[in-house]
Design an enzyme around this catalytic site. Sequence first.
Site, PDB file in Angstrom:
ATOM      1  N   LYS A  29       0.821  -1.228   0.000  1.00  0.00           N
ATOM      2  CA  LYS A  29       0.000   0.000   0.000  1.00  0.00           C
ATOM      3  C   LYS A  29       0.843   1.261   0.000  1.00  0.00           C
ATOM      4  CE  LYS A  29      -2.426  -0.370   3.811  1.00  0.00           C
ATOM      5  NZ  LYS A  29      -1.901  -1.612   4.358  1.00  0.00           N
ATOM      6  N   ARG A 104      -9.411   1.818   8.942  1.00  0.00           N
ATOM      7  CA  ARG A 104      -8.925   0.478   9.250  1.00  0.00           C
ATOM      8  C   ARG A 104      -9.963  -0.297  10.042  1.00  0.00           C
ATOM      9  NH1 ARG A 104      -3.079   0.982   8.675  1.00  0.00           N
ATOM     10  NH2 ARG A 104      -1.931  -0.686   9.582  1.00  0.00           N
ATOM     11  N   ARG A 140      11.207  -5.727   4.134  1.00  0.00           N
ATOM     12  CA  ARG A 140      11.037  -4.282   3.925  1.00  0.00           C
ATOM     13  C   ARG A 140      12.093  -3.461   4.664  1.00  0.00           C
ATOM     14  NH1 ARG A 140       5.140  -2.025   4.709  1.00  0.00           N
ATOM     15  NH2 ARG A 140       5.286  -2.998   6.750  1.00  0.00           N
ATOM     16  N   ARG A 173      11.458  -1.268  10.145  1.00  0.00           N
ATOM     17  CA  ARG A 173      10.457  -0.814  11.102  1.00  0.00           C
ATOM     18  C   ARG A 173      10.431  -1.752  12.304  1.00  0.00           C
ATOM     19  NH1 ARG A 173       4.964   0.308   7.840  1.00  0.00           N
ATOM     20  NH2 ARG A 173       4.201  -0.666   9.723  1.00  0.00           N
ATOM     21  N   ARG A 184      -0.405  -8.144  13.834  1.00  0.00           N
ATOM     22  CA  ARG A 184      -0.981  -7.142  12.918  1.00  0.00           C
ATOM     23  C   ARG A 184      -1.898  -7.816  11.903  1.00  0.00           C
ATOM     24  NH1 ARG A 184       4.300  -4.731  10.834  1.00  0.00           N
ATOM     25  NH2 ARG A 184       3.039  -3.494   9.407  1.00  0.00           N
TER      26      ARG A 184
HETATM   27  P1  AMP Z   1       0.992   0.888   8.769  1.00  0.00           P
HETATM   28  O1  AMP Z   1       2.181   1.753   8.542  1.00  0.00           O
HETATM   29  O2  AMP Z   1      -0.200   1.329   7.958  1.00  0.00           O
HETATM   30  O3  AMP Z   1       1.288  -0.577   8.609  1.00  0.00           O
HETATM   31  O4  AMP Z   1       0.552   1.103  10.303  1.00  0.00           O
HETATM   32  C1  AMP Z   1       1.453   0.804  11.350  1.00  0.00           C
HETATM   33  C2  AMP Z   1       0.706   0.826  12.685  1.00  0.00           C
HETATM   34  O5  AMP Z   1       0.151   2.140  12.898  1.00  0.00           O
HETATM   35  C3  AMP Z   1      -0.476  -0.119  12.794  1.00  0.00           C
HETATM   36  O6  AMP Z   1      -0.090  -1.436  13.148  1.00  0.00           O
HETATM   37  C4  AMP Z   1      -1.282   0.564  13.904  1.00  0.00           C
HETATM   38  O7  AMP Z   1      -0.699   0.356  15.163  1.00  0.00           O
HETATM   39  C5  AMP Z   1      -1.109   2.055  13.567  1.00  0.00           C
HETATM   40  N1  AMP Z   1      -2.156   2.532  12.624  1.00  0.00           N
HETATM   41  C6  AMP Z   1      -1.973   2.981  11.355  1.00  0.00           C
HETATM   42  N2  AMP Z   1      -3.144   3.362  10.800  1.00  0.00           N
HETATM   43  C7  AMP Z   1      -4.088   3.145  11.755  1.00  0.00           C
HETATM   44  C8  AMP Z   1      -5.501   3.313  11.783  1.00  0.00           C
HETATM   45  N3  AMP Z   1      -6.191   3.780  10.738  1.00  0.00           N
HETATM   46  N4  AMP Z   1      -6.149   2.987  12.934  1.00  0.00           N
HETATM   47  C9  AMP Z   1      -5.488   2.531  14.010  1.00  0.00           C
HETATM   48  N5  AMP Z   1      -4.161   2.326  14.037  1.00  0.00           N
HETATM   49  C10 AMP Z   1      -3.454   2.623  12.916  1.00  0.00           C
END
Ligand code: AMP
Length: 239
Positions: A29, A104, A140, A173, A184
Site C-alpha cells: 500500500k 482500518r 522491507r 520498522r 498485525r
Molecule cells: P501501517 O504503517 O499502515 O502498517 O501502520 C502501522 C501501525 O500504525 C499499525 O499497526 C497501527 O498500530 C497504527 N495505525 C496505522 N493506521 C491506523 C488506523 N487507521 N487505525 C489505528 N491504528 C493505525
Amino acid sequence: MLAENEDREPFKTRRPVFVILLGPPGCGKGTQARELSKTVGLVHISTGDILRKAAREDTELGRLIQRKMTAGELVPDSLVCQTVISRTSQPDCERGAILDGFPRTLDQAIFLCPMLPLRQTIVLSLQISRTVLMQRILGRRTCPACGEIYNIHFRPPRMTGFCDRDSVPLERRTDDNKVTVQQRLVEYEQQILPLANFFRDMNIRQDINADVEPAVLTAQLCALVQTAIIATGKNVSIR
Ligand code: AMP
C-alpha cells in the site's frame, strides 16, 4: 499523468477525489500510494507514517502510540480520526488525497462517511497471498531521510543497506518482526471483513490482485484513479 489534451482546468471545479487503499500490512500500500501520488498529483496520507512520527515524541500520547504500534495493535479510533480530519483539511488536500491505512475499522469508515458525498471516492482493495506478504514485510527496509521503501528480496537498493538517493543507512520498522507481524495480521483479518462489506454495499470497492510486479500494479491503480479523476470533471459518479 493526465494525457496532453486532457482537461486540466478542472481540479478547482471538480469534486476532490478520495482514493482509499485497503490491504493487509505489507501488501505494498505504502509503495503504491507514493507512486500514485507522484503520478496523479494527489497528496499521500499515511496514518502509519503520521503515527510513527507522533510516537517519537516524548509525551504521554507519544508513549501510548508507541506501545500500541510495538504490540501490533491499533491506535484508538478517536485519535486516528482526529489526525485524519486535521490532515485532510489542509489546503494541499483541496484536490483530494490518497488515504493509506485509513479507515482500518468499521467505526473509522462510518466516521469518514459524512465526508464522502462531497468527494469522488474510490476504494481499491489489494488482495495478496500470505506467503508473499511475509516476504514483503520481513524484507522491507525504509530510508529514514526520504521515506523511500525498499525490499531486500524484490527491490534491493544499489548498495546493500543504503538508500540510493540519500546514501543513509536503511532502517527496518520495529513492528516488522515475525511476532508483531502475526498480531498485525490477526488484527487486520478481524477488521477487514466488515470494512470490505461496508464499501461493497456502497458500491465503491474494487478488488485488485496485488500478487503481481509492483510496476504492473502501479499502472493498473493509476489507470483506475485517473478514470475517477476524469469522472469528476464530467460530473459522473463511479458508484
Ligand atoms: P501501517 O504503517 O499502515 O502498517 O501502520 C502501522 C501501525 O500504525 C499499525 O499497526 C497501527 O498500530 C497504527 N495505525 C496505522 N493506521 C491506523 C488506523 N487507521 N487505525 C489505528 N491504528 C493505525
